[in-house]
Design an enzyme around this catalytic site. Structure first.
Site, PDB file in Angstrom:
ATOM      1  N   GLU A 190      10.554   2.042  35.227  1.00  0.00           N
ATOM      2  CA  GLU A 190       9.596   2.851  36.072  1.00  0.00           C
ATOM      3  C   GLU A 190       8.198   3.012  35.363  1.00  0.00           C
ATOM      4  OE1 GLU A 190      11.090   6.524  37.482  1.00  0.00           O
ATOM      5  OE2 GLU A 190       9.322   7.359  38.286  1.00  0.00           O
TER       6      GLU A 190
ATOM      7  N   LYS B 206      15.321  15.162  37.815  1.00  0.00           N
ATOM      8  CA  LYS B 206      15.419  13.760  37.970  1.00  0.00           C
ATOM      9  C   LYS B 206      14.020  13.452  36.783  1.00  0.00           C
ATOM     10  CE  LYS B 206      13.903   9.468  38.942  1.00  0.00           C
ATOM     11  NZ  LYS B 206      12.389   8.756  38.734  1.00  0.00           N
TER      12      LYS B 206
ATOM     13  N   ASP C 127      25.825   5.833  26.772  1.00  0.00           N
ATOM     14  CA  ASP C 127      26.147   5.647  27.977  1.00  0.00           C
ATOM     15  C   ASP C 127      25.558   6.622  28.978  1.00  0.00           C
ATOM     16  OD1 ASP C 127      27.653   6.173  30.255  1.00  0.00           O
ATOM     17  OD2 ASP C 127      29.621   6.018  29.029  1.00  0.00           O
TER      18      ASP C 127
ATOM     19  N   HIS D 219       0.339   7.256  38.514  1.00  0.00           N
ATOM     20  CA  HIS D 219       1.608   6.290  38.772  1.00  0.00           C
ATOM     21  C   HIS D 219       0.977   5.090  39.319  1.00  0.00           C
ATOM     22  CE1 HIS D 219       5.703   6.731  38.871  1.00  0.00           C
ATOM     23  NE2 HIS D 219       5.826   6.052  40.156  1.00  0.00           N
TER      24      HIS D 219
HETATM   25  P1  NAD Z   1      34.483   4.298  19.510  1.00  0.00           P
HETATM   26  O1  NAD Z   1      36.000   4.817  19.646  1.00  0.00           O
HETATM   27  O2  NAD Z   1      33.921   2.943  19.566  1.00  0.00           O
HETATM   28  O3  NAD Z   1      33.970   4.688  17.878  1.00  0.00           O
HETATM   29  C1  NAD Z   1      34.455   5.978  17.715  1.00  0.00           C
HETATM   30  C2  NAD Z   1      35.177   6.038  16.449  1.00  0.00           C
HETATM   31  O4  NAD Z   1      34.544   5.493  15.499  1.00  0.00           O
HETATM   32  C3  NAD Z   1      35.850   7.232  15.965  1.00  0.00           C
HETATM   33  O5  NAD Z   1      37.035   7.518  16.447  1.00  0.00           O
HETATM   34  C4  NAD Z   1      36.035   7.137  14.436  1.00  0.00           C
HETATM   35  O6  NAD Z   1      37.194   6.492  13.919  1.00  0.00           O
HETATM   36  C5  NAD Z   1      34.967   6.029  13.956  1.00  0.00           C
HETATM   37  N1  NAD Z   1      33.868   6.312  13.245  1.00  0.00           N
HETATM   38  C6  NAD Z   1      33.120   5.368  12.092  1.00  0.00           C
HETATM   39  N2  NAD Z   1      32.242   6.305  11.765  1.00  0.00           N
HETATM   40  C7  NAD Z   1      32.101   7.575  12.385  1.00  0.00           C
HETATM   41  C8  NAD Z   1      31.142   8.362  12.284  1.00  0.00           C
HETATM   42  N3  NAD Z   1      30.238   8.506  11.452  1.00  0.00           N
HETATM   43  N4  NAD Z   1      31.454   9.441  13.222  1.00  0.00           N
HETATM   44  C9  NAD Z   1      32.414   9.197  14.201  1.00  0.00           C
HETATM   45  N5  NAD Z   1      33.300   8.593  14.151  1.00  0.00           N
HETATM   46  C10 NAD Z   1      33.177   7.426  13.281  1.00  0.00           C
HETATM   47  O7  NAD Z   1      33.704   5.025  20.662  1.00  0.00           O
HETATM   48  P2  NAD Z   1      33.549   6.438  21.017  1.00  0.00           P
HETATM   49  O8  NAD Z   1      32.247   7.106  20.815  1.00  0.00           O
HETATM   50  O9  NAD Z   1      34.812   7.165  20.983  1.00  0.00           O
HETATM   51  O10 NAD Z   1      33.532   6.310  22.776  1.00  0.00           O
HETATM   52  C11 NAD Z   1      32.317   5.740  23.386  1.00  0.00           C
HETATM   53  C12 NAD Z   1      32.610   4.870  24.457  1.00  0.00           C
HETATM   54  O11 NAD Z   1      33.461   5.304  25.278  1.00  0.00           O
HETATM   55  C13 NAD Z   1      31.193   4.358  25.083  1.00  0.00           C
HETATM   56  O12 NAD Z   1      31.259   3.148  25.277  1.00  0.00           O
HETATM   57  C14 NAD Z   1      31.412   5.084  26.601  1.00  0.00           C
HETATM   58  O13 NAD Z   1      30.603   4.542  27.350  1.00  0.00           O
HETATM   59  C15 NAD Z   1      33.046   4.786  26.496  1.00  0.00           C
HETATM   60  N6  NAD Z   1      33.611   5.879  27.475  1.00  0.00           N
HETATM   61  C16 NAD Z   1      33.182   6.695  28.150  1.00  0.00           C
HETATM   62  C17 NAD Z   1      33.733   7.627  28.951  1.00  0.00           C
HETATM   63  C18 NAD Z   1      33.273   8.724  29.740  1.00  0.00           C
HETATM   64  O14 NAD Z   1      32.256   9.336  29.454  1.00  0.00           O
HETATM   65  N7  NAD Z   1      33.904   9.517  30.500  1.00  0.00           N
HETATM   66  C19 NAD Z   1      35.134   7.169  29.209  1.00  0.00           C
HETATM   67  C20 NAD Z   1      35.996   6.141  28.636  1.00  0.00           C
HETATM   68  C21 NAD Z   1      34.941   5.469  27.753  1.00  0.00           C
END
Ligand code: NAD
Length: 422
Positions: free
Chosen positions: A83, A261, A277, A375
């Site tokens: 946008e 928005k 996300d 805009h």
């Molecule tokens: P992930 O599982 O890929 O990474 C998280 C993991 O990384 C942790 O569990 C930990 O083991 C590790 N890690 C390494 N260094 C770390 C640090 N400094 N701090 C924290 N953890 C560290 O990702 P995630 O963040 O658990 O999940 C994010 C993904 O899930 C996104 O892609 C999102 O789109 C998706 N998702 C979202 C939903 C929702 O929002 N409702 C539902 C399902 C999936």
């Protein structure tokens, strides 16, 4: 040949072959098909590992918002958005905030909530007590799932439970509170919620159904505050007009929707640029705006004792630096490097400041000259391009339409004809 969308094994095909199938189905030209395959900085193979059935990537402009001073530190802010005017507006508002010290931010931390739904219990209040009495056991089980997160100082911190009335009877909703540190945490929390489910069933005597993170991240709130001086805004009447605009949003949900928005224009652009996300953030933001039972503006605007405008924004911002696309998308990684952030909380606080800046810019424009003038300059270029203008003709067609205040496709085509004729 009959055209069918039922393509068995589409997911197993290499991206190039998927493109060929889609080309055939949709009668794409050779040029269109090859454009799909040229995914630029993302790389077709990387994209193919990120989601299913990949045939390409859609590039979105990445701009840099300037002038941001947050907690005394200067930031350049990458914003991915299609946008026009958003990046300019954010930069402009950030410039106005500089003379009064820029943005001040804070956070409640990085705790996410994982929900576990328990059904089929005759005495849910008693079962809730039984569950909570074994909190340590459940937290231990949850933390066993993610030794990495625990080693970084994160992990499951608390367990709480509610009994809710639903159209299908009473249920217990158990909630795991998990400190996700630098991760957004959905995968981490969902894994924990699934792992403790058998324990929860055993303790409550019920049946567990859903086990999933909540996007209403009320334990992961970011807060940003800034003062905008009367002089920077253009006078005391502008301050009052902005307060009137805010009062409108606070009292009318049709306006509140658009008010928020505008905030999300800034927020989502940085969320996307950093590979986070966008849907998770949008869902959390709008639910948070409605937490009182009535949808409200996410920001708050007041006049301080000196007559200057003070803006505050508080919203859930579950963004991460590890996991998801933040680590896999090469441009997201570069965006994070440009920001120079060291933690997910710092990123969240910055995004909150951008949302506040964006809101100020929109309110100021709306309450004064109207949003269309700024805009339209950019919009006119898009219209000119859509009308077929190329090279320097784009700016010439756009300028003429803006001057005439007629930014329309039919006019763009006429002007283009005239200019080509000369
Ligand atoms: P992930 O599982 O890929 O990474 C998280 C993991 O990384 C942790 O569990 C930990 O083991 C590790 N890690 C390494 N260094 C770390 C640090 N400094 N701090 C924290 N953890 C560290 O990702 P995630 O963040 O658990 O999940 C994010 C993904 O899930 C996104 O892609 C999102 O789109 C998706 N998702 C979202 C939903 C929702 O929002 N409702 C539902 C399902 C999936």
């Amino acid at each position: 040949m009959t055209r069918t969308s039922e393509i068995s094994g589409f997911y197993k095909l290499p991206p190039e072959e998927r493109v060929r199938r889609v080309k055939e189905f949709a009668n794409l030209t050779d040029d269109e098909a090859s454009l799909l395959g040229s995914t630029g900085s993302l790389g077709l193979q990387t994209a193919d590992r990120m989601i299913e059935n990949v045939i390409g990537a859609i590039p979105v402009p990445l701009g840099i918002a300037t002038n941001f001073l947050i907690n005394g530190k200067d930031y350049l802010i990458p914003m991915a958005i299609e946008e026009p005017s958003v990046v300019a507006a954010a930069s402009n508002a950030a410039k106005m905030a500089r003379s009064t010290g820029g943005f001040k931010t804070s956070t409640t931390g990085s705790v996410m909530i994982g929900q576990i739904q328990v059904v089929g219990i005759a005495d849910p209040n008693a079962a809730r007590f039984d569950l909570l009495s074994q909190k340590d056991l459940i937290l231990k089980k949850a933390n066993e799932q993610d030794p990495m997160l625990v080693s970084l100082g994160g992990g499951a911190r608390d367990l709480r439970a509610r009994v809710i009335d639903t159209p299908r009877g009473r249920m217990i909703i158990a909630e795991l509170l998990v400190d996700c540190k630098d991760a957004m945490g959905a995968n981490a929390v969902n894994t924990m919620a699934e792992a403790v489910a058998p324990l929860v069933e055993g303790l409550t005597g019920g049946r567990v159904l859903l086990r999933i993170i909540s996007n209403l991240a009320t334990e992961r709130l970011m807060r940003a505050k800034a003062i905008f001086s009367t002089d920077a805004l253009g006078g005391a009447e502008v301050v009052d007009a902005i307060l009137d605009a805010y009062a409108f949003a606070a009292s009318d949900i049709y306006r509140a929707s658009t008010h928020n928005k505008g905030i999300m224009n800034g927020v989502t652009a940085v969320v996307l640029a950093t590979g986070n996300d966008t849907r998770a953030i949008e869902a959390g933001a709008h639910t948070y705006a409605a937490r009182s039972g009535r949808y409200q503006p996410l920001t708050c605007w007041e006049k301080n004792g000196d007559g200057n405008l003070v803006g505050t924004l508080e919203m859930p911002l579950a963004v991460g630096l590890v996991g998801g696309a933040t680590a896999t998308h090469p441009i997201a990684r570069i965006s994070v490097k440009i920001l120079g952030v060291k933690s997910a909380l710092e990123l969240g606080e910055i995004i909150c400041a951008v949302g506040l800046a964006q809101n100020l810019a929109a309110l100021r424009a709306l309450a004064t000259e109207g949003i269309q003038r700024g805009h339209m300059n950019l919009h006119a270029r898009n219209v000119a391009i859509a009308a077929g203008a190329e090279g320097d003709l784009i700016d010439r067609v756009a300028a003429k339409m803006v001057e005439e205040r007629r930014v329309r496709m039919d006019r763009a085509k006429e002007i283009l004809q005239q200019l080509k004729g000369t």
